[in-house]
Design a protein around this motif. Structure first.
Motif, short mmCIF file in Angstrom:
data_model
loop_
_atom_site.label_atom_id
_atom_site.label_comp_id
_atom_site.label_asym_id
_atom_site.label_seq_id
_atom_site.Cartn_x
_atom_site.Cartn_y
_atom_site.Cartn_z
N ASP A 50 31.30 37.98 51.26
CA ASP A 50 29.87 38.23 51.03
C ASP A 50 29.39 39.53 51.65
OD1 ASP A 50 29.03 34.70 51.31
OD2 ASP A 50 29.69 35.91 49.60
N HIS A 51 29.94 39.91 52.78
CA HIS A 51 29.51 41.15 53.42
C HIS A 51 30.56 41.62 54.42
CE1 HIS A 51 28.49 38.45 56.73
NE2 HIS A 51 28.45 39.53 57.50
N PRO B 19 29.75 39.10 46.43
CA PRO B 19 29.07 37.80 46.59
C PRO B 19 28.76 37.09 45.27
CG PRO B 19 27.56 39.63 46.99
CD PRO B 19 28.92 40.21 46.88
N GLU B 20 28.66 37.87 44.19
CA GLU B 20 28.32 37.27 42.90
C GLU B 20 29.54 36.98 42.04
OE1 GLU B 20 25.24 36.45 42.46
OE2 GLU B 20 24.61 37.46 44.31
N ASP C 270 36.74 32.69 52.80
CA ASP C 270 36.52 33.54 51.63
C ASP C 270 37.65 33.35 50.62
OD1 ASP C 270 34.28 34.78 52.90
OD2 ASP C 270 35.67 36.00 54.07
#
Length: 673
Positions: free
Chosen positions: A616-617, A586-587, A643
């Motif tokens: 992100d997940h 996510p970063e 994504d």
């Protein structure tokens, strides 16, 4: 009378249970048998109803029962499949006789080879880069290896890892070990680091014989192996490794006569280990006994209809079942000649096949597709290849391939290295990997059982038994295990835990066991079977099995243990599935250049993820397992995925953003895959 009725009822119940199209035949035959038996025993009730029936009349009664109950369907099946079944039965009998004779005489693989040496010592056995090795030369080299192993203190049953590229010395080395009962573990020369260490250790290897060309890979793991290492192929050069011995110079001093220990080698002994990737992750060492090696080779030889004078073009890896066992076995056991090369070259396939007068060609699915990407040239139709055998060619290229390259017959076979559910398409039926008789369904105890798509486990009936698929239904192929049976015994792996995971229990009746192939197939109304997909965590790409569990382990290390999953995705125009990794980032912390370097260092080229998805997940199950089914279904389509997506561009040697334009090129087969 009771005997005939018992036979009839047993056959009737069996046929109804496994093939309801056959009950009419059972009824007709059963009633006729009962009438005949009753007449023989003088039962008056039959005499009253059907007085003094002759053989012709009995046949008429049977035919009447058969036709009035709709038996024409079975006649139609017989018309379409009986000639095939009869031919297969005869060829199967030939294979069975070969194996039974060897078993009765306790003839090992080396002894069978030495019989060919005695009959044809000066016949060319192997052609390699224009070198020609005769049967006598292979015999002498392998004798030196066998005697050397004894001199070094290796004993019957000891394991030695063999890690080198294709060349005649590779075959001679493992054959020499086999002559004295030492078991060579044939390691994939693409393996590196952890996979290489695991493969050597899982077989409990006591030494490593490596080729000069893989010394750098060995250097990276040498300290962790702590084994004697012998380097082959150096000639007069010095090895780049330290603390190793040059095998060539040692063999020159070894005895070239047959080692006496060959008489102590049993046909039931382990011959070699061949590695296979399964659902457990790292490569598993499958046990190949002398009897199993013979069965695989004899089955292909007789079922395909090969002679003893074939010249086989075999550019496949010799550590692999297809190239090293099925292909090389035609040389060692059936007196054929084989053309081998270090690595497959699509540009040289037909040129070399023509040059050496090859009559048979070998392939894996990807190989056939690669050949179709060549520009047309004269040699592709000027060769003498009459049949090609292998596994993995797709139905959608079958006709194009046979037409363009003038191949009369493709004999597609199915058979996992360690498996007992073996099939072959000896007729060249487009797309099929084999068949099972619909008239005699229990002739070969191999079945398709229904699988739960979510869990991957077999579907069970109310009695807890597996549900056998009907024609048109997809299921996992399983083979019933029969201990001490020459074709049906499952020898498993060097790892006992891995062996247990491949055994399915309570299949057709309580207490029975079967080998789980891990493959999904579908059967048509005539019994032909078609490969659909692989179950579990394994997929196939570039002709190799890829374990997602193994690749996920490397990805975790390369990303500092970020949540990630690996799965296979379809690519238009390509055989099998390409690897795709979905990684939680996510970063935006992942350095793709550094990530690729780490992946390349530990993962063979065919297993490296072709696609990346940074998200992100990832959802988890109630038991904290990462879900990847939905991710796999979504694939790599930027039109539906928000994504970040990346594609491994082989020309640029890096991951590049996968946008809509690149996606369209991939869809249209314009990126060179």
């Amino acid at each position: 009378m009771d005997l005939y009725l018992d036979i009839y009822m047993s056959a009737f119940v069996h046929l109804v249970e496994y093939n309801n199209t056959m009950w009419r035949t059972a009824l007709a035959v059963g009633v006729t048998s009962a009438l005949w038996a009753a007449g023989k025993q003088g039962l008056k009730v039959f005499d009253i109803l059907i007085p003094s029936l002759s053989g012709l009349q009995l046949a008429s009664v049977a035919a009447g029962i058969y036709i009035t109950t709709g038996g024409y369907y079975t006649l139609w099946l017989a018309y379409n499949t009986l000639p095939r079944d009869i031919t297969a039965a005869w060829r199967y009998v030939q294979c069975h006789i070969k194996l039974k004779t060897a078993s009765f005489r306790n003839t090992s693989i080396p002894k069978m080879f030495m019989e060919n040496v005695r009959r044809n010592p000066n016949k060319v056995a192997l052609i390699f880069e224009d070198q020609k090795w005769t049967f006598a030369q292979i015999d002498e080299y392998s004798n030196r290896v066998g005697n050397f192993m004894v001199e070094q203190g290796f004993k019957h049953g000891d394991v030695v890892a063999l890690y080198m590229w294709n060349r005649p010395e590779y075959v001679c080395t493992w054959l020499g070990c086999a002559k004295v009962g030492v078991v060579p573990a044939l390691i994939n020369f693409n393996l590196l680091n952890d996979s290489l260490i695991h493969s050597i250790k899982v077989a409990h290897s006591k030494a490593l014989i490596c080729g000069w060309e893989v010394q750098e890979a060995v250097k990276d793991v040498q300290d962790q192996l702590a084994l004697p290492i012998f380097v082959s192929g150096l000639g007069n050069e010095k090895p780049s490794l330290t603390g190793v011995k040059c095998l060539d110079s040692l063999l020159n001093q070894s005895n070239p006569t047959p080692p006496p220990q060959i008489d102590n080698v049993d046909i039931k002994d382990k011959l070699i280990y061949i590695y296979t990737s399964g659902t457990t992750g790292l490569p598993k060492a499958a046990v190949i006994k002398h009897s199993r090696y013979l069965f695989f080779c004899a089955a292909v030889h007789y079922m395909v209809g090969l002679s003893d004078d074939e010249v086989i073009y075999n550019p496949l890896p010799l550590y692999h079942t297809a190239g090293g066992m099925v292909g090389m076995g035609q040389v060692l056991l059936f007196n054929n000649t084989a053309v081998i090369r270090r690595k497959f070259s699509k540009s040289q396939y037909w040129i070399e096949a023509k040059k050496h007068g090859c009559t048979v060609g070998q392939y894996v699915g990807e190989l056939c597709r690669y050949l179709l990407t060549n520009s047309p040239h004269p040699e592709e139709k000027q060769h003498k290849v009459k049949v090609m055998f292998g596994n993995g060619v797709r139905e959608n290229i079958w006709e194009e391939f046979t037409t363009r390259f003038n191949i009369p017959l493709i004999a597609e076979f199915y058979g996992a290295t360690e498996g007992i559910a073996n099939l072959i398409n000896m007729e060249g039926k487009h797309g099929a990997c084999g068949f099972l008789s619909v008239l005699f369904p229990s002739a070969i105890p191999v079945y398709l059982v229904k699988i739960d798509e979510e869990t991957g486990e077999p579907v069970r009936d109310k009695n807890g038994l597996c549900v056998v698929c009907k024609p048109g239904e997809q299921g996992e192929l399983v083979g019933i295990i029969k201990k001490e049976h020459p074709f049906r015994e499952f020898h498993g792996y060097a790892d006992e835990a891995a062996t247990k995971k491949k055994i399915l229990r309570n299949v057709l009746k309580p207490g029975d066991t079967a080998f789980k192939s891990g493959d999904l197939l579908v059967q048509d109304k005539f019994g032909y079977l078609y490969f659909m997909d692989r179950t579990g965590d394994t997929f196939r790409w570039r002709g190799e099995n890829v374990s997602t569990t193994e690749v996920e382990g490397v990805v975790l290390k390369a990303t500092d243990h970020k949540d990630s999953v690996v799965y296979g995705v379809e690519v238009p125009g390509a055989e099998g599935r390409a690897g795709m990794a979905a990684i939680v980032d996510p970063e935006g912390e992942i350095d793709l250049e550094d990530f690729l370097k780490k992946i390349k260092k530990s993962v063979p080229p065919y297993a490296q993820p072709l696609f990346l998805r940074l998200l992100d997940h990832i959802s988890v199950t109630g038991t904290f397992k990462l879900k990847k089914l939905e991710l796999q279904k979504e694939g790599y389509n930027p039109n539906i995925i928000k994504d970040s997506l990346y594609f491994l561009d082989s020309k640029q040697g890096k991951y590049v953003p996968l946008d809509k334009d690149l996606f369209e090129k991939i869809k249209n087969c314009q990126v060179g895959l």
